[in-house]
Design a protein around this motif. Structure first.
Motif, PDB file in Angstrom:
ATOM      1  N   PHE A  59      12.731 -22.885 -84.594  1.00 31.76           N
ATOM      2  CA  PHE A  59      12.375 -23.837 -85.652  1.00 31.76           C
ATOM      3  C   PHE A  59      10.882 -23.754 -85.967  1.00 31.76           C
ATOM      4  N   LEU A  60      10.035 -23.774 -84.949  1.00 31.84           N
ATOM      5  CA  LEU A  60       8.584 -23.733 -85.145  1.00 31.84           C
ATOM      6  C   LEU A  60       8.148 -22.421 -85.783  1.00 31.84           C
ATOM      7  N   GLU A  61       8.743 -21.328 -85.357  1.00 23.66           N
ATOM      8  CA  GLU A  61       8.408 -20.019 -85.937  1.00 23.66           C
ATOM      9  C   GLU A  61       8.765 -19.987 -87.417  1.00 23.66           C
ATOM     10  N   ASN A  62       9.942 -20.499 -87.766  1.00 24.29           N
ATOM     11  CA  ASN A  62      10.343 -20.554 -89.175  1.00 24.29           C
ATOM     12  C   ASN A  62       9.398 -21.427 -89.991  1.00 24.29           C
ATOM     13  N   ALA A  63       9.026 -22.584 -89.455  1.00 27.55           N
ATOM     14  CA  ALA A  63       8.096 -23.470 -90.159  1.00 27.55           C
ATOM     15  C   ALA A  63       6.745 -22.795 -90.338  1.00 27.55           C
ATOM     16  N   PHE A  64       6.282 -22.121 -89.300  1.00 32.50           N
ATOM     17  CA  PHE A  64       4.971 -21.460 -89.346  1.00 32.50           C
ATOM     18  C   PHE A  64       4.942 -20.367 -90.413  1.00 32.50           C
ATOM     19  N   GLN A  65       6.052 -19.667 -90.590  1.00 34.18           N
ATOM     20  CA  GLN A  65       6.107 -18.555 -91.534  1.00 34.18           C
ATOM     21  C   GLN A  65       6.467 -18.976 -92.958  1.00 34.18           C
ATOM     22  N   SER A  66       6.969 -20.187 -93.121  1.00 32.41           N
ATOM     23  CA  SER A  66       7.423 -20.630 -94.438  1.00 32.41           C
ATOM     24  C   SER A  66       6.272 -21.193 -95.269  1.00 32.41           C
TER      25      SER A  66
END
Length: 167
Positions: free
Chosen positions: A46-53
């Motif tokens: 979840f955090l990785e997706n948020a960071f990249q979005s």
């Protein structure tokens, strides 16, 4: 000194522990002392997706290595909803009244204003959470309706207000 920064994948376990702590401190959240039902690996994802979005963000407020607050922004991906985003903020109860929520809100609004065509930020807040409502109103949020029975806590329905801010 309190640092407000984007959450990293490596923060996942600490965020899950933080959620258990705050869930036990207040009935203002959608979860209790059990925290959120994610594994560390799911939270990392979840955090990785948020960071990249470019349309999502997850921030942490950290004091001396301890997470004392979080804030999230999620812009809707569908074209007809892409002018809107939702936010959430939480702060450790022992740190209420220290302007951490204000700092997190400033960061969320700044992030939202950088998103192309973002026009409206919305949130849900427990109707009797005067402290949070005061914070949101200070930033220009307006109540646009009440969802009766939005949550059920200990067998009792709890009303929530829907608030929005035009950027």
């Amino acid at each position: 000194m309190i640092e407000i920064r984007e959450a990293l994948r490596s923060d996942a376990a600490a965020i899950l522990e933080y959620c258990k702590l705050i869930g036990g401190e207040s009935d203002n959240l959608s979860f209790g002392p059990e925290g959120i039902p994610f594994t560390v690996e799911q939270e990392e994802h979840f955090l990785e997706n948020a960071f990249q979005s470019p349309r999502q963000a997850f921030f942490v407020a950290v004091d001396q290595g301890e997470i004392i607050g979080t804030a999230s922004f999620a812009g809707f991906p569908r074209p007809r909803l892409s002018h809107r985003g939702e936010i959430s903020i939480s702060v450790r109860k022992s740190r209420w009244g220290q302007h951490i929520g204000t700092c997190l809100m400033e960061r969320l609004i700044s992030f939202a204003r950088q998103i192309e065509n973002m026009e409206i930020i919305s949130l849900e807040v427990r109707r009797d959470n005067r402290r949070a409502i005061h914070l949101y109103e200070n930033f220009g949020f307006k109540t646009i309706g009440t969802f009766r029975g939005f949550m059920k806590i200990d067998g009792c329905q709890v009303d929530y207000d829907l608030m929005q801010l035009y950027l």
